[in-house]
Design a protein around this motif. Structure first.
Motif, PDB file in Angstrom:
ATOM      1  N   ALA A  61       0.773  -1.206   0.016  1.00 52.58           N
ATOM      2  CA  ALA A  61       0.162   0.092   0.094  1.00 52.58           C
ATOM      3  C   ALA A  61       1.005   1.443   0.104  1.00 52.58           C
ATOM      4  CB  ALA A  61      -0.853  -0.068   1.333  1.00 52.58           C
ATOM      5  N   LYS A  62       0.240   2.369  -0.329  1.00 49.65           N
ATOM      6  CA  LYS A  62       1.002   3.574  -0.363  1.00 49.65           C
ATOM      7  C   LYS A  62       1.492   4.042   0.932  1.00 49.65           C
ATOM      8  CE  LYS A  62      -1.848   6.062  -4.102  1.00 49.65           C
ATOM      9  NZ  LYS A  62      -0.545   6.285  -4.744  1.00 49.65           N
ATOM     10  N   GLY A  63       2.794   4.602   1.058  1.00 50.20           N
ATOM     11  CA  GLY A  63       3.215   5.049   2.340  1.00 50.20           C
ATOM     12  C   GLY A  63       4.299   3.920   2.976  1.00 50.20           C
ATOM     13  N   MET A  64       4.378   2.590   2.217  1.00 51.27           N
ATOM     14  CA  MET A  64       5.196   1.622   2.937  1.00 51.27           C
ATOM     15  C   MET A  64       6.762   1.859   2.225  1.00 51.27           C
ATOM     16  SD  MET A  64       3.036  -1.989   2.444  1.00 51.27           S
ATOM     17  CE  MET A  64       1.955  -2.257   3.859  1.00 51.27           C
ATOM     18  N   MET A  71      16.253  -7.431  -7.756  1.00 56.56           N
ATOM     19  CA  MET A  71      15.278  -6.587  -8.601  1.00 56.56           C
ATOM     20  C   MET A  71      15.500  -6.693  -9.892  1.00 56.56           C
ATOM     21  SD  MET A  71      16.662  -2.842  -8.555  1.00 56.56           S
ATOM     22  CE  MET A  71      15.516  -2.240  -9.667  1.00 56.56           C
ATOM     23  N   GLY A  72      16.674  -7.290 -10.362  1.00 58.00           N
ATOM     24  CA  GLY A  72      16.938  -7.504 -11.993  1.00 58.00           C
ATOM     25  C   GLY A  72      16.650  -6.214 -12.783  1.00 58.00           C
ATOM     26  N   THR A  73      15.759  -6.235 -13.661  1.00 60.41           N
ATOM     27  CA  THR A  73      15.678  -5.260 -14.493  1.00 60.41           C
ATOM     28  C   THR A  73      14.532  -4.266 -13.932  1.00 60.41           C
ATOM     29  OG1 THR A  73      14.338  -6.577 -16.134  1.00 60.41           O
ATOM     30  CG2 THR A  73      16.560  -6.573 -16.459  1.00 60.41           C
ATOM     31  N   GLY A  74      13.954  -4.588 -12.939  1.00 57.78           N
ATOM     32  CA  GLY A  74      12.984  -3.674 -12.310  1.00 57.78           C
ATOM     33  C   GLY A  74      11.601  -4.161 -12.717  1.00 57.78           C
ATOM     34  N   LEU A  75      11.270  -5.259 -13.045  1.00 56.35           N
ATOM     35  CA  LEU A  75       9.828  -5.509 -13.262  1.00 56.35           C
ATOM     36  C   LEU A  75       9.025  -5.876 -12.343  1.00 56.35           C
ATOM     37  CD1 LEU A  75      10.834  -8.632 -15.687  1.00 56.35           C
ATOM     38  CD2 LEU A  75      10.026  -6.451 -16.502  1.00 56.35           C
ATOM     39  N   VAL A  76       9.338  -6.074 -11.281  1.00 59.15           N
ATOM     40  CA  VAL A  76       8.395  -6.043 -10.034  1.00 59.15           C
ATOM     41  C   VAL A  76       8.523  -4.652  -9.320  1.00 59.15           C
ATOM     42  CG1 VAL A  76       8.250  -6.644  -7.350  1.00 59.15           C
ATOM     43  CG2 VAL A  76       8.874  -8.327  -9.175  1.00 59.15           C
ATOM     44  N   SER A  77       9.642  -3.880  -9.456  1.00 58.06           N
ATOM     45  CA  SER A  77       9.666  -2.752  -9.023  1.00 58.06           C
ATOM     46  C   SER A  77       8.706  -1.457  -9.630  1.00 58.06           C
ATOM     47  CB  SER A  77      11.176  -1.891  -9.079  1.00 58.06           C
ATOM     48  OG  SER A  77      12.049  -2.701  -8.026  1.00 58.06           O
ATOM     49  N   ARG A  78       8.591  -1.734 -11.120  1.00 63.36           N
ATOM     50  CA  ARG A  78       7.638  -1.001 -11.794  1.00 63.36           C
ATOM     51  C   ARG A  78       6.208  -1.041 -11.399  1.00 63.36           C
ATOM     52  NH1 ARG A  78      11.653  -1.613 -15.902  1.00 63.36           N
ATOM     53  NH2 ARG A  78      11.019  -3.228 -16.565  1.00 63.36           N
ATOM     54  N   GLU A  79       5.976  -2.456 -10.960  1.00 61.32           N
ATOM     55  CA  GLU A  79       4.546  -2.618 -10.443  1.00 61.32           C
ATOM     56  C   GLU A  79       4.455  -2.233  -8.932  1.00 61.32           C
ATOM     57  OE1 GLU A  79       2.227  -3.587 -12.486  1.00 61.32           O
ATOM     58  OE2 GLU A  79       4.072  -3.718 -14.059  1.00 61.32           O
ATOM     59  N   ILE A  80       5.305  -2.155  -8.243  1.00 60.29           N
ATOM     60  CA  ILE A  80       5.450  -1.400  -7.026  1.00 60.29           C
ATOM     61  C   ILE A  80       5.282  -0.025  -6.815  1.00 60.29           C
ATOM     62  CG2 ILE A  80       6.954  -0.800  -4.991  1.00 60.29           C
ATOM     63  CD1 ILE A  80       8.468  -3.501  -5.392  1.00 60.29           C
ATOM     64  N   LEU A  81       5.778   0.618  -8.131  1.00 56.59           N
ATOM     65  CA  LEU A  81       5.535   2.057  -8.101  1.00 56.59           C
ATOM     66  C   LEU A  81       3.987   2.431  -8.569  1.00 56.59           C
ATOM     67  CD1 LEU A  81       9.042   3.080  -9.403  1.00 56.59           C
ATOM     68  CD2 LEU A  81       7.920   3.478  -7.114  1.00 56.59           C
ATOM     69  N   LYS A  82       3.528   1.551  -9.368  1.00 57.37           N
ATOM     70  CA  LYS A  82       2.189   1.852 -10.081  1.00 57.37           C
ATOM     71  C   LYS A  82       1.242   1.875  -8.761  1.00 57.37           C
ATOM     72  CE  LYS A  82       2.661  -0.289 -14.420  1.00 57.37           C
ATOM     73  NZ  LYS A  82       2.203  -1.512 -15.179  1.00 57.37           N
ATOM     74  N   ILE A  83       1.431   1.185  -7.550  1.00 58.31           N
ATOM     75  CA  ILE A  83       0.795   0.983  -6.489  1.00 58.31           C
ATOM     76  C   ILE A  83       1.166   2.230  -5.389  1.00 58.31           C
ATOM     77  CG2 ILE A  83       0.058  -0.353  -4.194  1.00 58.31           C
ATOM     78  CD1 ILE A  83       0.539  -2.801  -6.143  1.00 58.31           C
ATOM     79  N   THR A  84       2.428   2.250  -5.176  1.00 59.54           N
ATOM     80  CA  THR A  84       2.845   3.255  -4.157  1.00 59.54           C
ATOM     81  C   THR A  84       2.808   4.605  -4.702  1.00 59.54           C
ATOM     82  OG1 THR A  84       5.311   2.682  -4.279  1.00 59.54           O
ATOM     83  CG2 THR A  84       3.904   1.421  -2.926  1.00 59.54           C
ATOM     84  N   GLY A  85       3.211   5.035  -5.984  1.00 57.66           N
ATOM     85  CA  GLY A  85       3.762   5.896  -6.554  1.00 57.66           C
ATOM     86  C   GLY A  85       4.962   6.759  -5.666  1.00 57.66           C
ATOM     87  N   GLU A  86       5.690   6.145  -5.096  1.00 58.13           N
ATOM     88  CA  GLU A  86       6.524   6.652  -4.026  1.00 58.13           C
ATOM     89  C   GLU A  86       8.151   6.308  -4.410  1.00 58.13           C
ATOM     90  OE1 GLU A  86       4.394   7.702  -0.116  1.00 58.13           O
ATOM     91  OE2 GLU A  86       4.264   5.864  -0.766  1.00 58.13           O
ATOM     92  N   PRO A  87       8.861   6.673  -5.476  1.00 58.42           N
ATOM     93  CA  PRO A  87      10.249   6.108  -5.662  1.00 58.42           C
ATOM     94  C   PRO A  87      11.136   6.392  -4.723  1.00 58.42           C
ATOM     95  CG  PRO A  87       9.263   7.259  -7.549  1.00 58.42           C
ATOM     96  CD  PRO A  87       8.395   7.668  -6.445  1.00 58.42           C
ATOM     97  N   ASP A 123      18.540  -2.646  10.073  1.00 62.10           N
ATOM     98  CA  ASP A 123      17.664  -3.379  10.688  1.00 62.10           C
ATOM     99  C   ASP A 123      16.294  -2.896  10.704  1.00 62.10           C
ATOM    100  OD1 ASP A 123      19.861  -4.894  11.020  1.00 62.10           O
ATOM    101  OD2 ASP A 123      19.878  -4.614  13.348  1.00 62.10           O
ATOM    102  N   ALA A 124      15.174  -3.593  10.912  1.00 60.83           N
ATOM    103  CA  ALA A 124      14.040  -2.818  11.000  1.00 60.83           C
ATOM    104  C   ALA A 124      13.407  -1.791  10.223  1.00 60.83           C
ATOM    105  CB  ALA A 124      13.667  -2.979  12.413  1.00 60.83           C
ATOM    106  N   SER A 125      13.896  -1.684   8.888  1.00 60.02           N
ATOM    107  CA  SER A 125      13.781  -0.273   8.065  1.00 60.02           C
ATOM    108  C   SER A 125      12.703  -0.574   7.054  1.00 60.02           C
ATOM    109  CB  SER A 125      14.921   0.055   7.554  1.00 60.02           C
ATOM    110  OG  SER A 125      15.614  -1.087   6.773  1.00 60.02           O
ATOM    111  N   ALA A 126      12.100  -1.738   6.918  1.00 58.47           N
ATOM    112  CA  ALA A 126      11.286  -2.142   5.763  1.00 58.47           C
ATOM    113  C   ALA A 126       9.860  -2.494   6.139  1.00 58.47           C
ATOM    114  CB  ALA A 126      11.731  -3.002   4.487  1.00 58.47           C
ATOM    115  N   ASP A 127       8.878  -1.759   5.438  1.00 53.70           N
ATOM    116  CA  ASP A 127       7.573  -2.172   5.685  1.00 53.70           C
ATOM    117  C   ASP A 127       7.240  -3.248   4.802  1.00 53.70           C
ATOM    118  OD1 ASP A 127       6.588   0.092   7.462  1.00 53.70           O
ATOM    119  OD2 ASP A 127       7.214   1.195   5.758  1.00 53.70           O
ATOM    120  N   PHE A 128       7.862  -3.375   3.818  1.00 52.46           N
ATOM    121  CA  PHE A 128       7.568  -4.507   2.704  1.00 52.46           C
ATOM    122  C   PHE A 128       8.640  -5.014   2.067  1.00 52.46           C
ATOM    123  CE2 PHE A 128       5.569  -6.800  -1.186  1.00 52.46           C
ATOM    124  CZ  PHE A 128       4.330  -6.955  -0.674  1.00 52.46           C
TER     125      PHE A 128
END
Length: 244
Positions: A61-64, A71-87, A123-128
């Motif tokens: 979700a947004k804010g995470m 990450m490779g060539t960013g295929l998952v990252s691009r979908e992450i940004l479509k949801i969060t919009g927060e590079p 440590d303990a820095s990621a929500d997702f």
């Protein structure tokens, strides 16, 4: 659980961790230029849609604050940004500089060279935390599971995407014919890098040799991750989910 699949001596010396690492680094660096094109062929154009849905199912979700491991060539990252919009809240981690060089974004994303067994974040820095189709390529899944637990905030979410063998013999035979036969043949016709067809044969061989899903679930739980489960789509797309 350490090495996530049996050694594959057709590609590197059995039992030689250094040879395996060298093979993977060279292969992914050298074939990165073809990866996105072949992924579209492999997934019949549905890969981005599926990744997007899997991320939403896992609670992105947004804010995470998000870490994309492998990450490779960013295929998952691009979908992450479509949801969060927060590079600015996304960090990509991968051992292959060649793959990350092919990761293109409208707004820059921080990319760090690193491995799942030693994720370069505090440590303990990621929500997702997400790892997309990289489980089979790491050297020590037990160490990676411990790292996922370390970097997640309490209650943070983990998602591991992976392709697994079909349960039926016929289903598995069809999947093998497609992934080890048809896709490498198409790769030979459209790829720029000489090693790309071999990469996709190797891709299937790692799927076929991978440890059972129950062992993946057990390893995650054994390293302190909570509410571990596995959701399956179309019989082969496994989504391992857990909380920190």
């Amino acid at each position: 659980m350490h090495l996530p699949h049996a050694p594959l001596p057709a590609y590197y010396r059995s039992g030689d961790a250094g040879a395996r690492e060298q093979f993977l680094r060279a292969t992914f660096d050298d074939t990165a230029v073809d990866y996105n094109r072949l992924e579209k062929i492999l997934g019949l154009g549905t890969g981005s849609w599926y990744r997007h849905q899997a991320l939403r199912r896992a609670g992105l979700a947004k804010g995470m604050q998000v870490v994309d491991v492998g990450m490779g060539t960013g295929l998952v990252s691009r979908e992450i940004l479509k949801i969060t919009g927060e590079p600015s809240r996304l960090i990509g981690v991968d051992p292959s500089p060649g793959m990350m060089k092919e990761a293109k974004f409208d707004t820059p994303v921080e990319c760090r060279v690193g491995r799942a067994e030693s994720i370069p974040v505090p440590d303990a820095s990621a929500d997702f935390v997400v790892m997309g189709y990289a489980l089979r390529h790491i050297a020590d899944f037990a160490a990676a599971a411990a790292e996922f637990r370390r970097v997640l905030k309490p209650g943070g979410r983990l998602l591991i995407l992976e392709i697994t063998r079909a349960e039926s013999r016929w289903g598995n035979a069809l999947l093998k014919a497609y992934m080890r036969g048809a896709v490498p043949l198409m790769a030979k016709l459209v790829s720029k890098a000489e090693g790309t067809p071999m990469l996709w044969r190797y891709y299937w061989d790692t799927i076929e040799a991978c440890v059972p899903p129950a062992e993946v679930v057990h390893t995650l739980a054994a390293h302190g991750l909570l509410d571990v489960d596995r959701h399956v789509e179309l019989g082969i797309f496994s989504e391992y989910r857990a909380r920190g």
